[in-house]
Enzyme design. Structure first.
Site, short mmCIF file in Angstrom:
data_model
loop_
_atom_site.label_atom_id
_atom_site.label_comp_id
_atom_site.label_asym_id
_atom_site.label_seq_id
_atom_site.Cartn_x
_atom_site.Cartn_y
_atom_site.Cartn_z
N THR A 295 7.02 -2.56 -9.50
CA THR A 295 7.54 -1.24 -9.12
C THR A 295 7.47 -0.26 -10.29
OG1 THR A 295 9.17 -2.40 -7.78
CG2 THR A 295 9.48 -0.04 -8.05
N ASP A 469 4.67 0.71 -3.12
CA ASP A 469 4.60 0.56 -4.58
C ASP A 469 3.55 -0.45 -5.03
OD1 ASP A 469 6.10 -1.65 -3.75
OD2 ASP A 469 7.66 -1.44 -5.28
C1 GP9 Z 1 14.04 -3.62 -8.80
C2 GP9 Z 1 12.95 -3.15 -7.91
C3 GP9 Z 1 12.06 -4.25 -7.47
O1 GP9 Z 1 14.78 -2.61 -9.35
O2 GP9 Z 1 12.26 -2.12 -8.49
O3 GP9 Z 1 11.31 -4.69 -8.49
P1 GP9 Z 1 9.86 -5.30 -8.35
O4 GP9 Z 1 10.00 -6.77 -8.49
O5 GP9 Z 1 9.24 -4.92 -7.05
O6 GP9 Z 1 9.14 -4.68 -9.47
MN MN Z 2 8.53 -3.28 -5.99
#
Ligand code: GP9
Ligand code: MN
Length: 633
Positions: A295, A469
């Protein structure tokens, strides 16, 4: 070494053979390493050996008393490294790098997934430690300490070095430029082995620290020229289209494009998004370009139009760099910026990084009402999160640029019974099966969100940008995915599965006839110039690698972080060129013209990040040089 030497080192050799065989078994059972020839298989088999001989051999320099204890400790540590990689691989489909390891805060938060990822059979990885300890105590004759001569030691290390160079030689022959093209960790592990890879990773880590110290403004010249040549004029039709409006970005967790307009037993997986697309610009060939930072990488690309790094999460490794991110730029145009995400502020080092990116405020978990009832999996359920977020957004000065990050559709895709609106799949992958209902839930949450924006009077004066994402279903589930899609998931298909939805909805503009499905190839890197142009902000003097998605000059060429790329005609991945239309392998010459550009682009972006080069860039110098270049043109 002669016959009488052997018993002197038999404990050492036994430990080495145990670790060696164990590592190979782990390669074959826990990692998905593609082997194309018997030579590759042979390299894979021998590759743990040189490192193991080296570290275990250090015991030969120790006092006899310590020698066996050292061997046992090394076995324990090396097994720990293997174990960590096995568990990590199940989650990230990737091998550990030091920057990721240093993210202990994240690792702790990953704890909630640990029980899902951990298998009892993993404990077998420590079986040899137990055997060695038992031998140590029960068979003193076997482990009896004997003196080793200098000559014998020299001979031992000569053999170790020979094994190492033999391995490296074979690997270089199989894979030229092995150590210089490092964004494919699988190839590294396949050739030099997991232990040497970790040593290599440590070397890279120190190199990157040195790179910043050595960089100066002059490194920027080539990059400027490259970016200058790549700059694309905005389209007249869309430039300034959203001037003064709020920008509401929603990062849709793990959402891939294959769920859009797809049904399960006649039921749509994303009925709301499917409807919204009818009234929006929808980019159906939009790719995520994230790597280990998941993300956070997508956030980095979105706000900077720079590539994330091939190793580690740039949010962690370069959180204190200077950036010219969107929040910083639009502040000068009267915008307030924020991120809304119901997780600890330090996850992915966000609190530090958001300051560097110029965000005015971060509404983290402390801003939300979270309890057992409204939580599932990783935390606050999307419906509640989005609902509370609208209330928080209302407190902000307008116009604002707000990024909301959803969380429910995150591995291991947990959902309460009452939130299940579609059946799980019945493929062999539990992960894929559970993914569908959580995507469906997220879709419902988004529907409520848009309604609430309307109810609270925020909708009319805003534009909505919804994007996926990164992938949610890794290559580990290819077989099940093939079952679901009804076609085999080849390397070509795997690249196509990296498409994530991008929906740009502009109330009053994209409703009805004006809505369009745009098929041009694009990526997250294009978001920054696209958004700035929609707001009527010129990007000619901004450092960015993407291009305005609406520009008719935009070239269809999107590079993924592992060096794969996609054009209007071709897909290139894992050293193979594919025809995009048919998915069939074609002559590499077709892809050749783009190969260098892909590597060059990633390399320039890396130079900016590793050298922290934006600290030398204040906008004006760059601008002047650009103008001069134009005059001389
Ligand atoms: C956690 C969310 C999820 O804050 O951003 O994380 P990821 O594992 O998808 O990077
Ligand atoms: Mn994510």
């Amino acid at each position: 070494m002669n016959k009488s030497t052997f018993p002197k080192v038999q404990f050492l050799l036994l430990a080495t053979v145990f670790m060696w065989i164990k590592t190979y078994i782990v390669y074959k059972t826990s990692f998905d390493i593609k082997i194309e020839s018997w030579m590759q298989e042979f390299i894979l088999f021998i590759n743990p050996l040189s490192f193991l001989l080296f570290v275990f051999g250090l015991s030969l320099f120790m006092k006899e008393k310590r020698r066996n204890v050292y061997i046992i400790i090394v076995t324990l540590l090396a097994s720990g490294i293997l174990f960590a990689n096995v568990v990590f691989y199940r989650f990230f489909n990737d091998f550990i790098t030091i920057p990721v390891l240093l993210q202990t805060k994240n690792m702790a938060d990953l704890g909630s997934s640990f029980s899902e990822l951990f298998k009892f059979s993993d404990l077998l990885l420590f079986l040899d430690v137990i055997i060695l300890i038992a031998l140590y105590y029960l068979k003193p004759n076997f482990t009896k300490i004997q003196l080793i001569s200098k000559k014998e030691r020299r001979f031992y290390y000569l053999i170790t070095a020979a094994v190492f160079f033999f391995n490296l030689g074979l690997s270089e022959a199989e894979r030229p430029e092995l150590l210089t093209r490092t964004f494919d960790r699988e190839i590294l592990i396949k050739n030099i082995g997991t232990y040497n890879y970790h040593v290599y990773d440590i070397v890279l880590q120190s190199k990157s620290s040195a790179q910043r110290a050595l960089a100066d403004g002059s490194s920027f010249v080539d990059i400027e020229n490259y970016l200058n040549a790549n700059y694309k004029k905005p389209s007249e039709e869309t430039f300034n289209m959203a001037n003064g409006k709020n920008i509401i970005l929603v990062s849709m967790e793990s959402t891939q494009s294959f769920v859009i307009n797809e049904t399960v037993e006649g039921e749509e997986i994303t009925p709301f998004l499917n409807d919204l697309i009818e009234d929006s610009y929808y980019f159906e060939n939009f790719y995520h370009q994230t790597a280990q930072g998941k993300t956070s990488d997508s956030e980095f690309i979105l706000d900077n139009s720079l590539y994330p790094l091939g190793r580690g999460a740039v949010f962690f490794t370069h959180g204190s760099n200077e950036y010219t991110a969107t929040p910083k730029i639009i502040k000068e145009h009267g915008y307030y910026s924020s991120v809304l995400h119901a997780n600890n502020k330090s996850f992915w080092n966000r609190d530090i990084m958001y300051d560097s990116l110029g965000y005015d405020h971060f509404f983290d978990i402390e801003s939300y009402e979270v309890n057992d009832e409204n939580s599932v999996g990783w935390g606050l359920k999307d419906k509640e999160f989005l609902e509370q977020s609208v209330d928080l957004m209302k407190t902000q000065p307008q116009p604002f640029y707000s990024k909301l990050i959803t969380l429910t559709n995150h591995f291991p895709f947990e959902l309460d019974e009452e939130d299940k609106m579609i059946d799980e799949l019945t493929t062999r992958s539990r992960t894929l099966n559970r993914y569908i209902p959580t995507v469906r839930y997220q879709d419902e949450a988004l529907k409520h969100f848009v309604q609430k924006l309307k109810d609270e009077g925020l909708y009319e004066n805003s534009i909505l940008v919804f994007y996926g994402d990164h992938y949610g279903i890794s290559e580990n589930h290819n077989v099940a995915m093939g079952e679901f899609l009804g076609r085999e998931v080849t390397s070509f298909e795997s690249v196509q599965l990296q498409r994530v939805p991008l929906i740009i909805h502009i109330p009053g503009v994209t409703d009805g006839d004006k809505s369009k499905v745009i098929s041009d190839v694009s990526g997250q890197i294009d978001l920054k110039p696209t958004i700035l142009h929609l707001l009527g902000i010129e990007t000619k003097n901004d450092v960015h690698f993407g291009a305005d998605l609406f520009s008719d000059k935009k070239v269809e060429f999107t590079v993924l972080r592992d060096g794969s790329f996609i054009t209007d005609k071709y897909v290139y991945t894992k050293s193979t060129c594919y025809d995009k239309e048919t998915g069939l392998e074609i002559e590499a010459t077709n892809c050749e013209p783009y190969m260098e550009k892909a590597t060059q682009e990633l390399d320039y972006s890396d130079q900016i990040v590793y050298g922290d080069l934006l600290r030398f860039y204040n906008g004006t110098d760059y601008k002047e040089e650009l103008e001069e270049a134009e005059v001389t043109e």
